[in-house]
Design a protein around this motif. Structure first.
Motif, short mmCIF file in Angstrom:
data_model
loop_
_atom_site.label_atom_id
_atom_site.label_comp_id
_atom_site.label_asym_id
_atom_site.label_seq_id
_atom_site.Cartn_x
_atom_site.Cartn_y
_atom_site.Cartn_z
N TYR A 14 33.27 -4.93 -7.33
CA TYR A 14 34.37 -5.49 -6.54
C TYR A 14 34.85 -6.78 -7.20
N PHE A 59 36.32 -1.81 -6.00
CA PHE A 59 37.47 -2.37 -5.30
C PHE A 59 38.21 -3.23 -6.30
N LEU A 174 40.64 1.08 -3.67
CA LEU A 174 39.37 1.68 -4.12
C LEU A 174 39.70 2.59 -5.29
N VAL A 192 35.88 3.97 3.73
CA VAL A 192 36.96 2.99 3.66
C VAL A 192 38.21 3.46 4.39
#
Length: 263
Positions: A14, A59, A174, A192
């Motif tokens: 991320y 992410f 994503l 998500v």
């Protein structure tokens, strides 16, 4: 679709500003036997760790190369300008790019907004990171334009920020290698997107239709069988006692008042 059953864990990268905690919590509830390993990377490194196989999904901030990566956009961030607390800009809750015409705008090398033309006056040099740029704002060198999550991430007591209405925005998504859409990636997609455990990829235990149909047929058959028996007649008339049967039962039901009128 490939299978990742041999992987001891799922590796999720991320970028700064993204807070994956809520998705991690749901993952741990639904997939307790598959540890989730988090890896924080810079925006420039995000696609590299996916391409090299160091992470299974990430992410990221858009755009990404859609010929290589799949991506599901999640949200678009508000853009803000970070300034010292005593700056004149703080008099308004929202400003425009024109309000920055006379300001020195710091442009870090890890900028994620993709400017075609930066507003205001350029700084003497470009700092390497957003964190370095924040230090320059605190030193009254200039102002900094970033997604709101980065302003919060690098919060300082002597700085604040205001919404910048007409600036470019950063979208978070994503992403994963298109050729590596594993079962675990599908599980993360469901998380998500807010799917329930019963709807996520249909992997939750469900009663097959072939098992439900015989019960329906059995119930229907019993109703038809009872409909042709005395028991079914009693069920419909409701007031027949002692199993009187169909003979005479219907006549009493339809003309039960006639004997009383002749007496």
């Amino acid at each position: 679709m490939t299978d990742q059953a041999d992987s001891p864990s799922f590796r999720l990268a991320y970028v700064p500003g993204v807070t994956p905690a809520k998705w991690v919590r749901i993952w741990e509830e639904r997939l307790p036997d598959t540890p989730l390993t988090l890896l924080q990377v810079s925006p420039a490194e995000a696609c590299d760790v996916l391409r090299d196989g160091a992470a299974d999904a990430a992410f990221v901030r858009l755009p990404v190369d859609r010929t290589v990566f799949s991506a599901i956009p999640l949200y678009t961030e508000t853009t803000v300008v970070v300034v010292p607390k005593d700056h004149v800009i703080t008099a308004a809750e929202e400003i425009t790019l024109d309000d920055l015409a006379d300001e020195v705008v710091i442009h870090p090398l890890d900028d994620v907004l993709g400017w075609s033309e930066l507003p205001g006056e350029p700084a003497f040099e470009r700092p390497r990171t957003t964190e370095d740029a924040i230090e320059l704002v605190a030193a009254n060198i200039g102002v900094l334009i970033v997604p709101q999550s980065l302003a919060r991430l690098h919060h300082r007591r002597d700085l604040t920020y205001r919404t910048l209405a007409d600036a470019p925005q950063s979208a978070v998504a994503l992403s994963w290698p298109e050729e590596a859409t594993t079962d675990l990636v599908e599980d993360l997609i469901g998380i998500v997107r807010g799917r329930t455990v019963n709807s996520t990829r249909g992997r939750a235990p469900q009663t097959p239709a072939k098992q439900r149909e015989p019960r329906k047929a059995q119930s229907g058959g019993a109703s038809r069988k009872n409909a042709g028996s005395g028991g079914g007649a009693r069920g419909r008339s409701g007031g027949t006692k002692g199993g009187a049967g169909t003979k005479g039962g219907g006549r009493r039901g339809t003309g039960g008042g006639k004997p009383r009128r002749r007496s």
